[in-house]
Design a protein around this motif. Sequence first.
Motif, PDB file in Angstrom:
ATOM      1  N   ARG A 160       8.173   2.395 -13.353  1.00 26.00           N
ATOM      2  CA  ARG A 160       7.026   1.756 -12.700  1.00 26.00           C
ATOM      3  C   ARG A 160       6.692   2.479 -11.395  1.00 26.00           C
ATOM      4  O   ARG A 160       7.574   2.986 -10.721  1.00 26.00           O
ATOM      5  CB  ARG A 160       7.349   0.288 -12.400  1.00 26.00           C
ATOM      6  CG  ARG A 160       6.250  -0.395 -11.602  1.00 26.00           C
ATOM      7  CD  ARG A 160       6.481  -1.845 -11.407  1.00 26.00           C
ATOM      8  NE  ARG A 160       5.515  -2.397 -10.474  1.00 26.00           N
ATOM      9  CZ  ARG A 160       5.247  -3.676 -10.344  1.00 26.00           C
ATOM     10  NH1 ARG A 160       5.857  -4.543 -11.086  1.00 26.00           N
ATOM     11  NH2 ARG A 160       4.370  -4.082  -9.467  1.00 26.00           N
ATOM     12  N   LYS A 161       5.406   2.525 -11.078  1.00 23.41           N
ATOM     13  CA  LYS A 161       4.945   3.047  -9.798  1.00 23.41           C
ATOM     14  C   LYS A 161       4.657   1.859  -8.877  1.00 23.41           C
ATOM     15  O   LYS A 161       4.007   0.890  -9.278  1.00 23.41           O
ATOM     16  CB  LYS A 161       3.674   3.883  -9.965  1.00 23.41           C
ATOM     17  CG  LYS A 161       3.835   5.102 -10.879  1.00 23.41           C
ATOM     18  CD  LYS A 161       4.672   6.180 -10.219  1.00 23.41           C
ATOM     19  CE  LYS A 161       4.695   7.444 -11.074  1.00 23.41           C
ATOM     20  NZ  LYS A 161       5.543   8.491 -10.482  1.00 23.41           N
ATOM     21  N   TYR A 162       5.121   1.952  -7.640  1.00 21.39           N
ATOM     22  CA  TYR A 162       4.957   0.841  -6.698  1.00 21.39           C
ATOM     23  C   TYR A 162       3.866   1.123  -5.669  1.00 21.39           C
ATOM     24  O   TYR A 162       3.101   0.219  -5.316  1.00 21.39           O
ATOM     25  CB  TYR A 162       6.285   0.548  -5.994  1.00 21.39           C
ATOM     26  CG  TYR A 162       7.373   0.129  -6.953  1.00 21.39           C
ATOM     27  CD1 TYR A 162       7.533  -1.209  -7.314  1.00 21.39           C
ATOM     28  CD2 TYR A 162       8.229   1.072  -7.525  1.00 21.39           C
ATOM     29  CE1 TYR A 162       8.525  -1.591  -8.209  1.00 21.39           C
ATOM     30  CE2 TYR A 162       9.213   0.698  -8.417  1.00 21.39           C
ATOM     31  CZ  TYR A 162       9.358  -0.625  -8.766  1.00 21.39           C
ATOM     32  OH  TYR A 162      10.330  -0.997  -9.661  1.00 21.39           O
ATOM     33  N   GLY A 163       3.805   2.355  -5.189  1.00 22.40           N
ATOM     34  CA  GLY A 163       2.821   2.679  -4.161  1.00 22.40           C
ATOM     35  C   GLY A 163       3.251   2.118  -2.810  1.00 22.40           C
ATOM     36  O   GLY A 163       3.805   1.028  -2.727  1.00 22.40           O
ATOM     37  N   GLU A 274       9.143  -4.074  -4.821  1.00 23.89           N
ATOM     38  CA  GLU A 274       7.773  -4.454  -4.442  1.00 23.89           C
ATOM     39  C   GLU A 274       7.719  -4.878  -2.976  1.00 23.89           C
ATOM     40  O   GLU A 274       6.787  -4.511  -2.242  1.00 23.89           O
ATOM     41  CB  GLU A 274       7.294  -5.594  -5.342  1.00 23.89           C
ATOM     42  CG  GLU A 274       6.855  -5.162  -6.720  1.00 23.89           C
ATOM     43  CD  GLU A 274       6.252  -6.303  -7.498  1.00 23.89           C
ATOM     44  OE1 GLU A 274       5.088  -6.188  -7.919  1.00 23.89           O
ATOM     45  OE2 GLU A 274       6.928  -7.325  -7.685  1.00 23.89           O
ATOM     46  N   ALA A 275       8.719  -5.651  -2.557  1.00 24.15           N
ATOM     47  CA  ALA A 275       8.760  -6.086  -1.159  1.00 24.15           C
ATOM     48  C   ALA A 275       8.877  -4.879  -0.233  1.00 24.15           C
ATOM     49  O   ALA A 275       8.194  -4.807   0.796  1.00 24.15           O
ATOM     50  CB  ALA A 275       9.924  -7.040  -0.939  1.00 24.15           C
ATOM     51  N   LEU A 276       9.715  -3.913  -0.600  1.00 18.89           N
ATOM     52  CA  LEU A 276       9.844  -2.690   0.202  1.00 18.89           C
ATOM     53  C   LEU A 276       8.493  -1.981   0.312  1.00 18.89           C
ATOM     54  O   LEU A 276       8.137  -1.454   1.365  1.00 18.89           O
ATOM     55  CB  LEU A 276      10.865  -1.742  -0.422  1.00 18.89           C
ATOM     56  CG  LEU A 276      12.324  -2.210  -0.518  1.00 18.89           C
ATOM     57  CD1 LEU A 276      13.177  -1.110  -1.139  1.00 18.89           C
ATOM     58  CD2 LEU A 276      12.880  -2.602   0.847  1.00 18.89           C
ATOM     59  N   SER A 277       7.754  -1.962  -0.790  1.00 16.64           N
ATOM     60  CA  SER A 277       6.483  -1.235  -0.799  1.00 16.64           C
ATOM     61  C   SER A 277       5.456  -1.851   0.131  1.00 16.64           C
ATOM     62  O   SER A 277       4.509  -1.192   0.555  1.00 16.64           O
ATOM     63  CB  SER A 277       5.916  -1.160  -2.225  1.00 16.64           C
ATOM     64  OG  SER A 277       5.309  -2.381  -2.616  1.00 16.64           O
ATOM     65  N   ASP A 346       8.735   6.190  -6.828  1.00 20.25           N
ATOM     66  CA  ASP A 346       7.423   6.660  -7.280  1.00 20.25           C
ATOM     67  C   ASP A 346       7.436   8.130  -7.696  1.00 20.25           C
ATOM     68  O   ASP A 346       6.628   8.556  -8.528  1.00 20.25           O
ATOM     69  CB  ASP A 346       6.377   6.457  -6.185  1.00 20.25           C
ATOM     70  CG  ASP A 346       5.910   5.015  -6.084  1.00 20.25           C
ATOM     71  OD1 ASP A 346       6.342   4.205  -6.926  1.00 20.25           O
ATOM     72  OD2 ASP A 346       5.128   4.698  -5.172  1.00 20.25           O
ATOM     73  N   SER A 347       8.330   8.911  -7.097  1.00 23.11           N
ATOM     74  CA  SER A 347       8.369  10.347  -7.397  1.00 23.11           C
ATOM     75  C   SER A 347       9.381  10.709  -8.474  1.00 23.11           C
ATOM     76  O   SER A 347       9.550  11.883  -8.800  1.00 23.11           O
ATOM     77  CB  SER A 347       8.691  11.140  -6.118  1.00 23.11           C
ATOM     78  OG  SER A 347       9.981  10.789  -5.620  1.00 23.11           O
TER      79      SER A 347
END
Length: 366
Positions: A160-163, A274-277, A346-347
């Motif tokens: 998954r990508k979070y951004g 998600e929270a980190l993002s 993400d990477s």
Amino acid sequence: MNAYLHISEFRDKDGIGNDIKGLKEVLNSSGIKTEIVCQNDLSDGSIKTLQTEELRNDNNLSSNSMHILEYGGSGYPIDSFLSFPGRKFVRYQNITPPKFFKPFVSQDIFRSFELDYKKSILELHKLKRFTERFLPSSRYSASNLEDLNIVNSSVLPIVRKYGWKGEKRNHKNGHTLGYVGRLVPSKKIEDILFLSYFLKRIEPKYRILLIGNVPNIFEDYFTNLKQMARELGIGGNVQFRMGVQDSELPRFWEEMDAYISMSEHEGFGIPLVEALSYDIPVFAYACTAVPETLKDAGYLFRKKDLSSLEKLAEWIHFILESQSSSRPVDGPHASSKRREVCMDYDSMPYGRVLKQIFIFKEAAAS
């Protein structure tokens, strides 16, 4: 080469559903046409799926096909999965031990949980004989497989990508803690309520946002939580938000000043990342896959007795209150670490890793 992602029930908004969508996207981008195969499609319908029996009539099905079973417990017909021509892989998402559910369900339902758990262990042993590789989503889950003498595994985090949304975040220096996910006994929501009680004693403005859903089988657990909130005198400080749509979630993330996880069983933990993002400080009980998921970007604690929860409330309050000072405890360094971990996920070269796994057997034979 074609790939088929097998799952009993496809829900596109839960953790496993996120992983399936991520796998499908990565494999398609790598030139491997990928389909989702399920018995029940409970998604929003935006992604086409195949019924298990429909797959038998798929003209692309051959001995070169790859079949990946998303496994988080019994449910999918294992014999059917193994009968399809092609290579077999298991995406292991861990199995929640039934001990968490015993206080909140009838004896008959608990027995069914126990039987399903035992059946899952037997199915994993059977899959071991026919599966080229297991793909657990964490080292913790890989260690669970090793306990069953399953060692042919490669760890692959949830695809998954979070951004990174941190630079857009409006820091409020407020008193709102949040939790996102299912409200089930293994997540230990009752411990969040106890924490809320101690936070309210420090500052009455504290509130807890509990965002998620309650499976029908755990309605009694949910009823107990609401009663507990009333008895602790924190009913006005705790807000249950059920059935929140994906499009609504960013608003709730923006309201949070910190994220709290009391869960005692995580195979990975998407909401943690998600929270980190969103550049939100994460306070989490250090168990199962939680520490490795956060990668030192969260505040971990290892005790949850009442005395420890009282101290945790003081710790959280101190950190949040310091945000308005010239030298906040959770300052630029902590934010940079959250961004670093988010960018690491993400990477991650999921496509390259999967290709290496899938062509390993062919390369070894050549």
